[in-house]
Design a protein around this motif. Structure first.
Motif, mmCIF file in Angstrom:
data_model
loop_
_atom_site.group_PDB
_atom_site.id
_atom_site.type_symbol
_atom_site.label_atom_id
_atom_site.label_comp_id
_atom_site.label_asym_id
_atom_site.label_seq_id
_atom_site.Cartn_x
_atom_site.Cartn_y
_atom_site.Cartn_z
ATOM 1 N N CYS A 35 -23.956 36.219 33.076
ATOM 2 C CA CYS A 35 -25.256 36.324 33.735
ATOM 3 C C CYS A 35 -25.499 35.075 34.582
ATOM 4 N N ASP A 36 -25.875 35.278 35.827
ATOM 5 C CA ASP A 36 -26.211 34.173 36.713
ATOM 6 C C ASP A 36 -27.062 34.698 37.861
ATOM 7 N N ALA A 37 -27.951 33.845 38.370
ATOM 8 C CA ALA A 37 -28.821 34.250 39.477
ATOM 9 C C ALA A 37 -28.067 34.364 40.789
ATOM 10 N N ASN A 38 -26.939 33.652 40.909
ATOM 11 C CA ASN A 38 -26.115 33.705 42.120
ATOM 12 C C ASN A 38 -25.179 34.900 42.018
ATOM 13 N N GLU A 39 -25.582 36.020 42.599
ATOM 14 C CA GLU A 39 -24.839 37.269 42.437
ATOM 15 C C GLU A 39 -23.443 37.192 43.028
ATOM 16 N N ALA A 40 -23.282 36.533 44.163
ATOM 17 C CA ALA A 40 -21.969 36.443 44.791
ATOM 18 C C ALA A 40 -20.979 35.707 43.889
ATOM 19 N N THR A 46 -16.525 37.370 37.529
ATOM 20 C CA THR A 46 -16.279 38.508 36.633
ATOM 21 C C THR A 46 -15.076 39.332 37.091
ATOM 22 N N GLU A 47 -14.916 39.489 38.387
ATOM 23 C CA GLU A 47 -13.770 40.247 38.901
ATOM 24 C C GLU A 47 -12.465 39.482 38.690
ATOM 25 N N ALA A 48 -12.500 38.176 38.931
ATOM 26 C CA ALA A 48 -11.287 37.371 38.778
ATOM 27 C C ALA A 48 -10.831 37.311 37.326
ATOM 28 N N TRP A 49 -11.777 37.265 36.391
ATOM 29 C CA TRP A 49 -11.441 37.117 34.979
ATOM 30 C C TRP A 49 -11.415 38.432 34.215
ATOM 31 N N GLY A 50 -11.813 39.514 34.847
ATOM 32 C CA GLY A 50 -11.850 40.806 34.163
ATOM 33 C C GLY A 50 -12.930 40.917 33.113
ATOM 34 N N VAL A 51 -14.080 40.298 33.361
ATOM 35 C CA VAL A 51 -15.206 40.368 32.421
ATOM 36 C C VAL A 51 -15.869 41.744 32.572
ATOM 37 N N PRO A 52 -16.087 42.469 31.479
ATOM 38 C CA PRO A 52 -16.591 43.844 31.579
ATOM 39 C C PRO A 52 -17.966 43.997 32.230
ATOM 40 N N ALA A 54 -21.520 42.261 34.268
ATOM 41 C CA ALA A 54 -22.138 41.193 35.064
ATOM 42 C C ALA A 54 -23.619 41.504 35.227
ATOM 43 N N TYR A 55 -24.466 40.498 35.023
ATOM 44 C CA TYR A 55 -25.915 40.686 35.109
ATOM 45 C C TYR A 55 -26.560 39.538 35.897
ATOM 46 N N THR A 56 -27.561 39.864 36.664
ATOM 47 C CA THR A 56 -28.417 38.826 37.251
ATOM 48 C C THR A 56 -29.703 38.697 36.437
#
Length: 337
Positions: A35-40, A46-52, A54-56
């Motif tokens: 989770c982070d406010a910086n969506e980009a 999350t894409e690079a690490w394969g995290v299932p 992602a939340y803002t």
């Protein structure tokens, strides 16, 4: 073996390191959500690490029923609210320091932890998990230096990081709570007592911008504890050589010094400048092992059903002492606890 599914909030410098450690270095854990406010930045990681997931939105993340725990490295003023929300959602919580930026905020966290005794809560005072500090504690506890008389702690950030410190200054709570809480925690830990009087001084020696927040770029405090031991703390932002954390404990029968020279390793460089040692340049480099060890302790507490040594009350007490330091600094007078 069932892995502990962890959601991490905050992808700043320390948040990124904690998330990376969870993603790749703990076989008993899975970085299940970010989770982070910086969506980009969030989507990139999350894409690079394969995290299932992602939340803002933090609230949306902790509503994920598959999560077991959260790791909080959001801005300091959000900690207590996010701690309470996660515990209410039935999640184990690891939060970076400080517990809160005011004592009133800390009480919110205390109430939440007391209400959810079945869950693990841990606060990130990572220096306790650094091998050198842990060894020093063992030596003190077995009486190797006699009765501890004086604790001296220096915490200095490099001048090269001043832009970040200024950007954060408006909601950091000030030098004593943002930086000196680590030394306050160590003083309480090593001396096994609480302060009874505090005098603090300092100023804006290189960066007058801190003055608008009633803060300084270098501040110090002298304390006397209930057991008559003394403590001296320095928190600074202007070290020219790098990140410098130095600690000394003087006892009636000996002295312990930790990192009296802030060297990054055991290498000595011999060149046209003479013989020299390089310094660590930030806290991530200096305390890399400690950040791993504290999260390992958190995960182990979840697995074994025990509680960590660092409690929510340690967080409240350090915040209370830090604000008394700030009060003494602003009034330029002795303050009694």
């Amino acid at each position: 073996m069932k892995k502990i599914k962890v959601g991490a909030v905050g992808l700043g410098r320390l948040g990124y390191r904690h998330a990376e450690n969870l993603a790749f270095r703990f076989p008993n854990a899975e970085l299940f959500a970010l989770c982070d406010a910086n969506e980009a930045k969030l989507l990139e990681v999350t894409e690079a690490w394969g995290v299932p997931y992602a939340y803002t939105s933090y609230e949306e993340m902790i509503a994920n029923k598959e999560l077991d725990a959260v790791l909080i490295t959001s801005p300091s003023h959000l900690h207590t609210r996010q701690i309470a929300q996660a515990l209410e959602a039935g999640l184990h919580v690891f939060s970076e320091k400080p517990l809160g930026t005011t004592v009133e905020e800390c009480r919110i966290a205390e109430e939440a932890v007391e209400k959810h005794q079945d869950l693990v809560f841990m606060l990130g005072f990572m220096r306790r998990y650094d091998p050198s500090y842990a060894y020093a504690k063992e030596q003190i506890d077995k009486g190797a230096i006699g009765r501890p008389v004086l604790f001296r702690g220096y915490s200095q950030d490099p001048e090269s990081a001043i832009a970040g410190a200024l950007a954060f200054a408006g909601h950091s709570g000030g030098q004593f709570i943002d930086m000196a809480v680590h030394d306050i925690d160590l003083a309480r830990w090593f001396l096994k007592s609480e302060p009874k009087s505090i005098f603090a001084i300092g100023g804006c020696y290189a960066h007058p911008e801190f003055g608008q927040y009633k803060d300084g770029d270098n501040v110090s405090a002298l304390m006397q504890f209930e057991n008559e031991a003394m403590a001296f703390l320095l928190a600074g932002r202007t070290a020219p050589h790098g990140y410098n954390v130095e600690t000394e404990i003087i006892g009636t029968e000996g002295t312990l010094r930790i990192a009296s020279v802030p060297q990054k390793n055991m290498v000595e460089i011999l060149d046209q400048y003479g013989v020299r040692k390089e310094c660590s340049q930030d806290f991530l480099e200096r305390f890399s092992d400690a950040y791993m060890a504290e999260v390992a302790e958190f995960l182990n507490c979840i697995e074994t059903g025990r509680k960590p040594e660092v409690t929510v009350y340690d967080g409240t007490k350090t915040t209370e002492i830090a604000y008394k330091c700030k009060e003494a600094f602003e009034k330029n007078e002795l303050v009694r606890m």
